[in-house]
Write an enzyme that holds these catalytic residues in place. Structure first.
Site, PDB file in Angstrom:
ATOM      1  N   GLY A 248      21.959   9.175  47.222  1.00 30.07           N
ATOM      2  CA  GLY A 248      22.452   9.694  48.493  1.00 30.07           C
ATOM      3  C   GLY A 248      23.943   9.954  48.432  1.00 30.07           C
ATOM      4  N   LYS A 251      29.366   7.986  50.804  1.00 31.92           N
ATOM      5  CA  LYS A 251      29.662   7.184  51.991  1.00 31.92           C
ATOM      6  C   LYS A 251      28.570   6.143  52.238  1.00 31.92           C
ATOM      7  CE  LYS A 251      30.452   7.531  56.998  1.00 31.92           C
ATOM      8  NZ  LYS A 251      30.536   8.461  58.162  1.00 31.92           N
ATOM      9  N   GLU A 270      23.188   6.441  42.609  1.00 36.03           N
ATOM     10  CA  GLU A 270      23.363   7.822  42.169  1.00 36.03           C
ATOM     11  C   GLU A 270      23.872   8.586  43.390  1.00 36.03           C
ATOM     12  OE1 GLU A 270      23.794  11.170  41.476  1.00 36.03           O
ATOM     13  OE2 GLU A 270      21.702  11.452  42.037  1.00 36.03           O
ATOM     14  N   CYS A 304      22.848  17.068  43.305  1.00 36.43           N
ATOM     15  CA  CYS A 304      24.015  16.241  43.005  1.00 36.43           C
ATOM     16  C   CYS A 304      24.732  16.761  41.764  1.00 36.43           C
ATOM     17  CB  CYS A 304      23.625  14.780  42.830  1.00 36.43           C
ATOM     18  SG  CYS A 304      22.215  14.533  41.743  1.00 36.43           S
TER      19      CYS A 304
END
Length: 517
Positions: A248, A251, A270, A304
């Site tokens: 995710g 933050k 990750e 990502c």
């Protein structure tokens, strides 16, 4: 644009046993309705309601955890190759359902069909990898300093492994973790993103047949489909879950890591990427263009490992920019199930707003938008989630460039020397994937050296996106650390134990210590 029915979505849903209202809890072979409210899944492709899920509550979760703990006591006793045989059969079953599952991934998440099928292929590939790994859970033998002593280390399963996956890879990331966990003797509890619950439910519908046929205990493979309204911090802080793999944002990952760390649990994090490609004067520009475009617009910039920054030598800057702009003018944007589409929608309207806000910030900080940056409207784009991929000229120190914008926004940055290029490349908080295009051995080897890329993944003459399962996947810095998938990533799912055996009739102490009583 074609209508959804022409793409056979209903047929795929039927094949995957996705009902209009479906249960959100699975303990491998048993399905249970959650006690929470219904949550609806809408497709970003056309805005249509796909199905609703009976969400799990915290009480439901706690019941699943108890079943998982009980199942672990039995599952860890099954020989690893026998566990691998079940994973092999899961891979075979996934092969049968590759097309409908890939289609559902595409429709519920928004990535184009080729990427949806590729994601299911990743699941199949990691099954194959894990089968071999089940016979290679190696330890090491060491020579003891004490006479007639033998030392070795070995690995034992941890227990319940929690997998919290993100929307952008609705099925593959779970499989990276789950297949390794299973052959290692762990049991798995999956909390998927609430934006793509149907994909997770479909996966469990597929594998439940294999588990039942092999009499796998209930609670070995578990699904808790719910939103953060019912389950969030409780999972990260649960001492019953010795390892959590979380995918995710940085933050949320920092918060999760703190909660897991506070109980001294183990974490694979990750998180965000801000991935760059350095293009040197010695690059094959045609190859570089293809890699940049796929990396920047694949999954509509929601990987990502998506390419965010292109660091280009001043001698080839204008040529590369011109070529990129020409390609961007003709990119087909549309329904992700249409085989002619290369860019599907963003996941939802919130993602669209984040994209537009990032573009505004680029302009406010002095950047120049070269193309794209608008929202598609009209027939076929009624969901409001389609955007035109953008390219902008920026400076690396801009605050917006230092962040990860999860959308198709590509930054161009000029450099003069290789030292400058590497410094620019590393001067962001994230450290996931990186690449250089060059045919010069001195440049490429330096990029891969200790003074080169500071990322967990560094490539030469391929892009930042599209990692194979054979290598360990993960990054450094704000990307979180830890590794998933291939290489020796399996060790994270086990506990290491050092053993010493004395086969003499004496009791010598280490370091030659004398202690006579």
């Amino acid at each position: 644009m074609k209508t959804t029915d022409q793409f056979g979505i209903q047929q795929a849903l039927n094949q995957l046993h996705i009902q209009t209202v479906t249960d959100g809890i699975c303990t491998g072979t048993e399905w249970h309705p959650g006690q929470g409210d219904l949550i609806s899944s809408y497709s970003p492709a056309d805005g249509h309601l796909i199905a609703q899920v009976k969400q799990a509550t915290l009480d439901d979760y706690n019941e699943v955890v108890e079943k998982a703990k009980s199942a672990f006591a039995e599952w860890r006793q099954v020989p690893a190759p026998a566990r691998g045989e079940i994973v092999r059969q899961i891979g075979l079953e996934l092969r049968k359902y590759k097309e409908p599952l890939g289609k559902l991934v595409s429709y519920e998440m928004g990535k184009i069909l080729q990427e949806g099928l590729g994601e299911v292929q990743e699941m199949i590939d990691i099954c194959d990898f894990a089968v071999g790994q089940s016979r290679q859970l190696y330890g090491f033998t060491m020579h003891s300093e004490r006479k007639e002593h033998r030392m070795y280390d070995q690995y034992h399963p941890l227990g319940v492994v929690g997998v919290v996956s993100a929307f952008n890879f609705p099925v593959a990331v779970w499989s990276w973790n789950a297949m390794l966990s299973l052959v290692c003797g762990d049991v798995v509890l999956w909390k998927p993103s609430s934006k793509v619950l149907l994909c997770a439910i479909a996966v469990h519908q597929i594998i439940s047949k294999v588990l039942e046929a092999n009499n796998v205990p209930e609670g070995v493979v578990n699904l808790v489909a719910t939103s953060s309204r019912y389950l969030g911090d409780e999972l990260f802080g649960d001492p019953n879950i010795p390892l959590i793999s979380f995918t995710g944002s940085t933050k949320v990952g920092k918060k999760a890591g703190a909660l897991i760390g506070a109980r001294l649990g183990k974490a694979i994090l990750e998180l965000g990427g801000n991935n760059a490609i350095i293009v040197t004067p010695n690059a094959d520009l045609e190859m570089a263009i293809r890699a940049i475009v796929f990396g920047a617009i694949g999954t509509c910039g929601q990987r990502c490992t998506s390419t965010r920054r292109i660091i280009i030598h001043e001698s080839v800057y204008d040529r590369l920019k011109e070529k990129l702009l020409a390609v961007y003018q003709s990119i087909p944007i549309g329904n992700p199930l249409d085989p002619t589409t290369l860019v599907g929608p963003l996941i939802d309207k919130s993602a669209v707003q984040n994209y537009l806000s990032a573009l505004d910030q680029v302009s406010e900080e002095g950047g120049k938008i070269l193309c794209g940056g608008t929202v598609k409207e009209g027939k076929g784009y009624e969901s409001g989630c389609y955007v035109v991929p953008a390219i902008a000229e920026v400076e690396n120190h801009f605050s917006i460039v230092q962040e990860e914008t999860f959308a198709p926004l590509l930054y161009l940055i000029k450099y003069k020397t290789l030292d400058e290029a590497i410094a620019i490349h590393n001067d962001v908080p994230q450290g996931l994937s990186s690449a250089m295009f060059s045919t010069n051995l001195l440049e490429t080897e330096r990029f891969l050296s200790a003074e080169g890329s500071d990322c967990g993944i560094a490539n030469i003459n391929i892009g930042t996106s599209g990692a194979e399962i054979g290598g360990a996947f993960g990054g450094e810095k704000d990307t979180g650390g830890g590794r998933e998938s291939g290489s020796d990533a399996w060790k994270a799912y086990m506990r290491r134990q050092t053993n010493t055996i004395n086969y003499s009739t004496e009791l010598p102490l280490a370091q030659g210590i004398q202690f006579n009583v």
